[in-house]
Design a protein around this motif. Structure first.
Motif, short mmCIF file in Angstrom:
data_model
loop_
_atom_site.label_atom_id
_atom_site.label_comp_id
_atom_site.label_asym_id
_atom_site.label_seq_id
_atom_site.Cartn_x
_atom_site.Cartn_y
_atom_site.Cartn_z
N ALA A 20 0.82 -1.22 0.00
CA ALA A 20 0.00 0.00 0.00
C ALA A 20 0.85 1.27 0.00
O ALA A 20 0.31 2.37 -0.05
CB ALA A 20 -0.93 -0.01 1.21
N SER A 21 2.18 1.12 0.04
CA SER A 21 3.03 2.32 0.15
C SER A 21 3.27 3.01 -1.19
O SER A 21 3.76 4.13 -1.22
CB SER A 21 4.37 1.95 0.80
OG SER A 21 5.05 1.01 -0.01
N SER A 22 2.96 2.33 -2.29
CA SER A 22 3.16 2.98 -3.60
C SER A 22 2.33 2.30 -4.69
O SER A 22 1.70 1.27 -4.46
CB SER A 22 4.65 2.97 -3.99
OG SER A 22 5.06 1.65 -4.29
N GLY A 23 2.34 2.91 -5.85
CA GLY A 23 1.76 2.31 -7.06
C GLY A 23 0.30 1.90 -6.97
O GLY A 23 -0.56 2.65 -6.47
N ILE A 24 0.01 0.69 -7.41
CA ILE A 24 -1.37 0.20 -7.49
C ILE A 24 -2.00 0.12 -6.09
O ILE A 24 -3.15 0.51 -5.89
CB ILE A 24 -1.42 -1.19 -8.18
CG1 ILE A 24 -0.90 -1.08 -9.63
CG2 ILE A 24 -2.82 -1.77 -8.15
CD1 ILE A 24 -0.73 -2.42 -10.34
N GLY A 25 -1.22 -0.35 -5.12
CA GLY A 25 -1.73 -0.47 -3.75
C GLY A 25 -2.10 0.88 -3.17
O GLY A 25 -3.11 1.01 -2.48
N LEU A 68 5.33 -4.56 7.38
CA LEU A 68 5.82 -5.95 7.34
C LEU A 68 6.70 -6.15 6.12
O LEU A 68 6.60 -5.42 5.14
CB LEU A 68 4.66 -6.95 7.34
CG LEU A 68 3.57 -6.88 6.26
CD1 LEU A 68 4.01 -7.49 4.94
CD2 LEU A 68 2.34 -7.62 6.75
N ASP A 69 7.57 -7.15 6.26
CA ASP A 69 8.42 -7.53 5.13
C ASP A 69 8.01 -8.94 4.71
O ASP A 69 8.20 -9.91 5.44
CB ASP A 69 9.90 -7.52 5.56
CG ASP A 69 10.83 -7.81 4.40
OD1 ASP A 69 10.34 -8.24 3.33
OD2 ASP A 69 12.05 -7.62 4.56
N LEU A 70 7.45 -9.03 3.51
CA LEU A 70 6.94 -10.33 3.05
C LEU A 70 8.05 -11.38 2.89
O LEU A 70 7.78 -12.57 2.87
CB LEU A 70 6.23 -10.15 1.70
CG LEU A 70 4.86 -9.49 1.77
CD1 LEU A 70 4.38 -9.10 0.39
CD2 LEU A 70 3.84 -10.40 2.44
N MET A 146 -2.75 -10.14 -6.88
CA MET A 146 -2.21 -9.36 -7.99
C MET A 146 -1.21 -10.21 -8.78
O MET A 146 -0.09 -10.45 -8.35
CB MET A 146 -1.52 -8.10 -7.44
CG MET A 146 -1.57 -6.92 -8.37
SD MET A 146 -3.23 -6.44 -8.90
CE MET A 146 -3.88 -5.79 -7.37
N SER A 147 -1.65 -10.65 -9.93
CA SER A 147 -0.75 -11.41 -10.81
C SER A 147 -0.11 -10.45 -11.81
O SER A 147 0.25 -9.32 -11.46
CB SER A 147 -1.53 -12.52 -11.50
OG SER A 147 -0.71 -13.22 -12.40
N SER A 148 -0.01 -10.87 -13.06
CA SER A 148 0.68 -10.08 -14.10
C SER A 148 0.48 -10.82 -15.42
O SER A 148 0.11 -11.99 -15.44
CB SER A 148 2.17 -10.04 -13.76
OG SER A 148 2.93 -9.61 -14.86
N MET A 193 0.49 -3.21 -18.37
CA MET A 193 1.52 -2.26 -17.94
C MET A 193 0.85 -1.06 -17.29
O MET A 193 0.17 -0.28 -17.96
CB MET A 193 2.33 -1.79 -19.13
CG MET A 193 3.20 -2.89 -19.69
SD MET A 193 4.05 -2.27 -21.12
CE MET A 193 4.58 -3.80 -21.84
N ILE A 194 1.03 -0.91 -16.00
CA ILE A 194 0.40 0.17 -15.24
C ILE A 194 1.50 1.17 -14.85
O ILE A 194 2.61 0.77 -14.46
CB ILE A 194 -0.30 -0.38 -13.97
CG1 ILE A 194 -1.12 -1.64 -14.28
CG2 ILE A 194 -1.15 0.70 -13.32
CD1 ILE A 194 -2.25 -1.50 -15.27
N LYS A 195 1.13 2.45 -14.95
CA LYS A 195 2.14 3.50 -14.75
C LYS A 195 2.54 3.66 -13.28
O LYS A 195 2.04 4.54 -12.58
CB LYS A 195 1.60 4.82 -15.30
CG LYS A 195 2.65 5.88 -15.45
CD LYS A 195 2.07 7.15 -16.02
CE LYS A 195 3.13 8.24 -15.99
NZ LYS A 195 2.60 9.52 -16.37
N ALA A 197 6.13 2.86 -10.41
CA ALA A 197 7.61 2.81 -10.41
C ALA A 197 8.12 1.38 -10.28
O ALA A 197 9.25 1.16 -9.85
CB ALA A 197 8.14 3.69 -9.28
N ILE A 198 7.28 0.41 -10.65
CA ILE A 198 7.68 -1.00 -10.46
C ILE A 198 9.00 -1.34 -11.13
O ILE A 198 9.82 -2.08 -10.58
CB ILE A 198 6.56 -1.98 -10.91
CG1 ILE A 198 6.92 -3.41 -10.49
CG2 ILE A 198 6.26 -1.87 -12.40
CD1 ILE A 198 5.81 -4.42 -10.60
N THR A 199 9.24 -0.77 -12.32
CA THR A 199 10.49 -1.10 -13.02
C THR A 199 11.69 -0.44 -12.34
O THR A 199 12.79 -0.97 -12.36
CB THR A 199 10.42 -0.70 -14.51
OG1 THR A 199 9.93 0.65 -14.60
CG2 THR A 199 9.50 -1.60 -15.30
#
Ligand SMILES: NC(=O)c1ccc[n+]([C@@H]2O[C@H](COP(=O)([O-])OP(=O)(O)OC[C@H]3O[C@@H](n4cnc5c(N)ncnc54)[C@H](OP(=O)(O)O)[C@@H]3O)[C@@H](O)[C@H]2O)c1
Length: 283
Positions: A20-25, A68-70, A146-148, A193-195, A197-199
């Motif tokens: 939840a800290s960035s992007g889609i979450g 948490l760290d998964l 969340m897959s891909s 491809m969602i905008k 910073a995943i890359t």
């Protein structure tokens, strides 16, 4: 459904969302807040989570922040117990957190393969297994995974990532068949491809940081639109839904001619998609 529930379909629903800290979450958190949800926000970056909490548009600061760290699988059952205790129940678990890797299979070290599997796959399954008895006891529970596109087919330099996403499909397809009678819903989201910073957040096969956003992602599908579609799929209780732009045609091609898709993506798939997009929609 009453009018109120129609405009606030998540009213008083408890939603635990990882990544939840960035992007889609992050995008999902803002929209779910507006739709009335009580949120539990998880990821590693506490400052990032606190900022998202503060920026919630409807009820700023109202979420529970659970860092948490998964990758640290041993701590996840206890984290799950804490998450459950916040509101005494959870209605939705959105297993969204993920880490990408960009490297060839041959040059990716085993410890990195394992890291990616732990974060993207085992982290999700460990939490799910801890939640399941609660979900079964309360007679409902909706897991969103969340897959891909990489959960559907393989492209160069994404072997470890694709393996983790394929594994999610295997696990959650089986789990759905085992628990459907007990009121458990499972929605697998396949983003294109969602905008985000995943890359830039991605790592290399030796554990280094990629550190820059891939050019194609600069013009990718917007996060807020993606979040909206994901929420729609959740509310429709879809078993699987794809979200994204033109690149989703590869899912169709993979169904009608996997052979052709493999030839198409064998070399520079991202470049080919970019060229195709430019041809049909301009730069
Ligand atoms: N963007 C796309 O085009 C795309 C396409 C297909 C699938 N997806 C999937 O969508 C999901 C979200 O990705 P995104 O695009 O939003 O990327 P993102 O902006 O990089 O977000 C990834 C999230 O996962 C969290 N995370 C990473 N490692 C973690 C760990 N060890 N423990 C806990 N949380 C961790 C990150 O938070 P911290 O760093 O704070 O831990 C961050 O909140 C991922 O599962 C990704 O594979 C994205």
């Amino acid at each position: 459904m009453s009018d109120h529930n129609h405009t606030l379909p998540f009213l008083n629903k408890v939603v635990w969302i990882t990544g939840a800290s960035s992007g889609i979450g992050e995008g999902l958190s803002y929209q779910l807040d507006q739709l009335g949800a009580h949120l539990i926000l998880s990821a590693r970056d506490v400052d990032g989570l606190n900022l998202v909490n503060k920026q919630l548009p409807k009820n700023p600061g109202s979420a529970k922040v659970l860092p948490l760290d998964l990758e640290d699988l041993a701590q996840l059952p206890q984290k799950t117990d804490i998450a459950w205790a916040f509101f005494g129940h959870i209605d939705y678990f959105i297993s969204n957190a993920g880490l990408a890797i960009r490297d060839f299979a041959l040059t990716t070290e085993l410890r990195i393969d394992q890291k990616i599997m732990n974060i993207n796959y085992f982290g999700s399954t460990v939490i799910t297994k801890r939640l399941l008895p609660h979900f079964i006891e309360q007679g409902h529970g909706h897991i969103v995974v969340m897959s891909s596109l990489s959960g559907k087919y393989g492209v160069p330099r994404l072997a470890a990532y694709a393996a983790s996403k394929h594994a999610l499909h295997g696990f959650f397809e089986c789990l759905r068949s085992e628990t459907v009678e007990q009121g458990i819903l499972i929605t697998i989201i396949v983003p294109g491809m969602i905008k985000t910073a995943i890359t830039a957040h991605a790592i290399t096969g030796t554990g280094g940081n990629v550190g820059r956003i891939d050019k194609t992602f600069e013009t990718a599908y917007p996060v807020d639109k993606a979040a909206k579609k994901i929420i729609k799929a959740i509310l429709k209780e879809k078993e699987e839904a794809s979200v994204g732009g033109l690149e989703l045609f590869t899912l169709w091609l993979n169904r009608v001619s996997p052979w052709l898709l493999r030839r198409f993506i064998r070399n520079h798939p991202i470049k080919k998609l970019r060229q195709l997009k430019a041809r049909f929609f301009g730069k």
